[in-house]
Design a protein around this motif. Sequence first.
Motif, PDB file in Angstrom:
ATOM      1  N   ARG A  90       0.848  -1.186   0.000  1.00 24.57           N
ATOM      2  CA  ARG A  90       0.000   0.000   0.000  1.00 24.57           C
ATOM      3  C   ARG A  90       0.883   1.235   0.000  1.00 24.57           C
ATOM      4  O   ARG A  90       1.904   1.260   0.675  1.00 24.57           O
ATOM      5  CB  ARG A  90      -0.895   0.021   1.266  1.00 24.57           C
ATOM      6  CG  ARG A  90      -1.852  -1.170   1.358  1.00 24.57           C
ATOM      7  CD  ARG A  90      -2.925  -1.069   0.283  1.00 24.57           C
ATOM      8  NE  ARG A  90      -3.837  -2.206   0.255  1.00 24.57           N
ATOM      9  CZ  ARG A  90      -3.785  -3.190  -0.643  1.00 24.57           C
ATOM     10  NH1 ARG A  90      -2.818  -3.234  -1.548  1.00 24.57           N
ATOM     11  NH2 ARG A  90      -4.682  -4.154  -0.640  1.00 24.57           N
ATOM     12  N   SER A 104      -3.383   2.814  -5.459  1.00 27.06           N
ATOM     13  CA  SER A 104      -3.444   1.356  -5.642  1.00 27.06           C
ATOM     14  C   SER A 104      -2.173   0.830  -6.324  1.00 27.06           C
ATOM     15  O   SER A 104      -1.643   1.459  -7.235  1.00 27.06           O
ATOM     16  CB  SER A 104      -4.668   1.011  -6.479  1.00 27.06           C
ATOM     17  OG  SER A 104      -4.539  -0.298  -6.981  1.00 27.06           O
ATOM     18  N   ASP A 146      -2.108  -1.413  -8.428  1.00 26.10           N
ATOM     19  CA  ASP A 146      -2.444  -1.558  -9.851  1.00 26.10           C
ATOM     20  C   ASP A 146      -1.944  -0.357 -10.652  1.00 26.10           C
ATOM     21  O   ASP A 146      -1.612  -0.478 -11.826  1.00 26.10           O
ATOM     22  CB  ASP A 146      -3.962  -1.649 -10.040  1.00 26.10           C
ATOM     23  CG  ASP A 146      -4.494  -3.030  -9.722  1.00 26.10           C
ATOM     24  OD1 ASP A 146      -3.734  -4.005  -9.908  1.00 26.10           O
ATOM     25  OD2 ASP A 146      -5.649  -3.137  -9.291  1.00 26.10           O
ATOM     26  N   ILE A 192       2.641  -0.057  -9.476  1.00 25.86           N
ATOM     27  CA  ILE A 192       3.583  -1.151  -9.777  1.00 25.86           C
ATOM     28  C   ILE A 192       4.017  -1.111 -11.257  1.00 25.86           C
ATOM     29  O   ILE A 192       5.207  -1.210 -11.545  1.00 25.86           O
ATOM     30  CB  ILE A 192       3.010  -2.535  -9.375  1.00 25.86           C
ATOM     31  CG1 ILE A 192       2.900  -2.665  -7.845  1.00 25.86           C
ATOM     32  CG2 ILE A 192       3.847  -3.681  -9.954  1.00 25.86           C
ATOM     33  CD1 ILE A 192       4.203  -2.854  -7.085  1.00 25.86           C
ATOM     34  N   ILE A 240      10.192  -4.941  -0.246  1.00 23.09           N
ATOM     35  CA  ILE A 240       8.979  -5.719   0.058  1.00 23.09           C
ATOM     36  C   ILE A 240       9.365  -7.074   0.664  1.00 23.09           C
ATOM     37  O   ILE A 240       8.806  -7.487   1.689  1.00 23.09           O
ATOM     38  CB  ILE A 240       8.118  -5.910  -1.215  1.00 23.09           C
ATOM     39  CG1 ILE A 240       7.516  -4.573  -1.677  1.00 23.09           C
ATOM     40  CG2 ILE A 240       7.017  -6.942  -0.975  1.00 23.09           C
ATOM     41  CD1 ILE A 240       6.950  -4.586  -3.095  1.00 23.09           C
ATOM     42  N   ASP A 275       0.131 -16.606 -10.384  1.00 26.28           N
ATOM     43  CA  ASP A 275      -0.918 -15.698  -9.902  1.00 26.28           C
ATOM     44  C   ASP A 275      -1.833 -15.261 -11.046  1.00 26.28           C
ATOM     45  O   ASP A 275      -1.430 -15.273 -12.207  1.00 26.28           O
ATOM     46  CB  ASP A 275      -0.238 -14.459  -9.297  1.00 26.28           C
ATOM     47  CG  ASP A 275      -1.115 -13.752  -8.279  1.00 26.28           C
ATOM     48  OD1 ASP A 275      -2.267 -14.173  -8.073  1.00 26.28           O
ATOM     49  OD2 ASP A 275      -0.632 -12.771  -7.681  1.00 26.28           O
ATOM     50  N   ASP A 276      -3.052 -14.869 -10.704  1.00 29.20           N
ATOM     51  CA  ASP A 276      -4.016 -14.340 -11.682  1.00 29.20           C
ATOM     52  C   ASP A 276      -4.232 -15.302 -12.843  1.00 29.20           C
ATOM     53  O   ASP A 276      -4.451 -14.868 -13.987  1.00 29.20           O
ATOM     54  CB  ASP A 276      -3.543 -12.983 -12.256  1.00 29.20           C
ATOM     55  CG  ASP A 276      -3.332 -11.932 -11.175  1.00 29.20           C
ATOM     56  OD1 ASP A 276      -3.806 -12.144 -10.055  1.00 29.20           O
ATOM     57  OD2 ASP A 276      -2.670 -10.925 -11.461  1.00 29.20           O
TER      58      ASP A 276
HETATM   59  O1    G Z   1      -4.213  -5.441  -3.002  1.00 29.25           O
HETATM   60  P1    G Z   1      -4.692  -4.981  -4.323  1.00 29.25           P
HETATM   61  O2    G Z   1      -5.919  -5.654  -4.845  1.00 29.25           O
HETATM   62  O3    G Z   1      -4.882  -3.484  -4.338  1.00 29.25           O
HETATM   63  O4    G Z   1      -3.508  -5.262  -5.368  1.00 29.25           O
HETATM   64  C1    G Z   1      -3.690  -5.020  -6.707  1.00 29.25           C
HETATM   65  C2    G Z   1      -2.643  -5.752  -7.507  1.00 29.25           C
HETATM   66  O5    G Z   1      -1.339  -5.246  -7.202  1.00 29.25           O
HETATM   67  C3    G Z   1      -2.638  -7.227  -7.195  1.00 29.25           C
HETATM   68  O6    G Z   1      -3.047  -7.926  -8.339  1.00 29.25           O
HETATM   69  C4    G Z   1      -1.251  -7.566  -6.868  1.00 29.25           C
HETATM   70  O7    G Z   1      -0.762  -8.602  -7.673  1.00 29.25           O
HETATM   71  C5    G Z   1      -0.442  -6.306  -7.086  1.00 29.25           C
HETATM   72  N1    G Z   1       0.434  -6.174  -5.930  1.00 29.25           N
HETATM   73  C6    G Z   1       0.068  -5.947  -4.655  1.00 29.25           C
HETATM   74  N2    G Z   1       1.135  -5.940  -3.837  1.00 29.25           N
HETATM   75  C7    G Z   1       2.211  -6.194  -4.622  1.00 29.25           C
HETATM   76  C8    G Z   1       3.605  -6.343  -4.368  1.00 29.25           C
HETATM   77  O8    G Z   1       4.080  -6.274  -3.233  1.00 29.25           O
HETATM   78  N3    G Z   1       4.419  -6.585  -5.441  1.00 29.25           N
HETATM   79  C9    G Z   1       3.931  -6.697  -6.709  1.00 29.25           C
HETATM   80  N4    G Z   1       4.783  -6.934  -7.707  1.00 29.25           N
HETATM   81  N5    G Z   1       2.614  -6.588  -6.982  1.00 29.25           N
HETATM   82  C10   G Z   1       1.763  -6.335  -5.959  1.00 29.25           C
END
Ligand code: G
Length: 251
Positions: free
Chosen positions: A39, A49, A51, A54, A70, A153-154
Motif C-alpha cells: 500500500r 493502488s 495496480d 507497480i 517488500i 498468480d491471476d
Molecule cells: O491489493 P490490491 O488488490 O490493491 O492489489 C492489486 C494488484 O497489485 C494485485 O493484483 C497484486 O498482484 C499487485 N500487488 C500488490 N502488492 C504487490 C507487491 O508487493 N508486489 C507486486 N509486484 N505486486 C503487488
Amino acid sequence: ESMEKALSKALVENQFELYYQPFICFNTRKIVAVEALIRWNHPYWGLISPDKFIPIAEKSGLILPLGEWIIREACLDIQEFLSYPLKLAINISPHQLQDTFFLRNMIKILQETKFYPQNLSLEITEGIFLENSTNVIKLMVKLKKMGISLALDDFGTGYAGLKYLNDFPFDVIKLDKSFIHNIARKSRQKAIVNSMVTLAKTLNLTVHVEGIENNDDLNWIISEGINQGQGYFFSPPLSINQLKSFLKIWV
Ligand code: G
Ligand code: G
Ligand code: MN
Ligand code: NA
C-alpha cells in the motif's frame, strides 16, 4: 511532480506499508498463509493502488529496490508468526526474476531475517511467460531447490497455455478473482473453473482461489475439491497489528 519521481522518494521516505491477507484452509478453517500486499500512502495524493504504481515502478526500474524492500519487510513482519505455522506469499514482478542479483539478494534476506525458505511462496503473474524462459526457468528451479514454493498468480487472465504450464516449475496456480466472483450463480463460469481444476490436477498443480466473497461461492469451490483460498468472506488485507489480533482469534 511525476509519479516516477514520487515513487523513488516514497521508498526513501518510508511511505509504503505492507498489508497481509489470510489464506484459509477450508477443511480446518485455519489460516495457512498470508499474502503481502503493498500500500502506498502519498502525503498529498492519499492512498494509491498498486495496480497504478507497480507498472510505473516496473517501467522505471524502481521495482528492483522496491521489490527487495517488500521481501525484507515482509520476512521481518511475518518471522515472529512462523510458530503458528504459516506461509508467507509475496508477489514478485516478472522483472525481478530477470535481475541477475535476485537469487543472491533473496538468500541474503532470508539469512538476515532468519526466515525459512520452506515458509515462503512467491506469486508470479503470467507476464513471466513473455520473458527469456531458459534463464527464468533455471532461476525458478534453484528457488524450488531451496524450498521456496512458486505460485502462478491471476491464472486465466493472461498468456497461460498448456505448454507454459508444463514448462515452468510451478507448485500452485491461483485462479483469478474474476472467475470466482458470484460463481455459484454462473453456469458457464463453473464450466471454465471446472476445466481449469481438471487441468491443474492432471499437471500435479495445487489450486488456490482468490476473491471468495460469500458462502454460496465458497461451497461450490469446496465441491470442486479446492481446499485453500482467500477473500473478503474470510478477511480483507490487514495491517500487521490487525493481523496480530486476527491470528489470536483464528488459529
Ligand atoms: O491489493 P490490491 O488488490 O490493491 O492489489 C492489486 C494488484 O497489485 C494485485 O493484483 C497484486 O498482484 C499487485 N500487488 C500488490 N502488492 C504487490 C507487491 O508487493 N508486489 C507486486 N509486484 N505486486 C503487488
Ligand atoms: O496479487 P493478487 O492479484 O492475487 O492480489 C489479490 C488482490 O485481490 C488483493 O489486492 C486484494 O486486495 C484483492 N482481493 C482479495 N480478496 C478479495 C475479494 O474477496 N474480492 C475482491 N474484489 N478483491 C479481493
Ligand atoms: Mn497475488
Ligand atoms: Na490475482
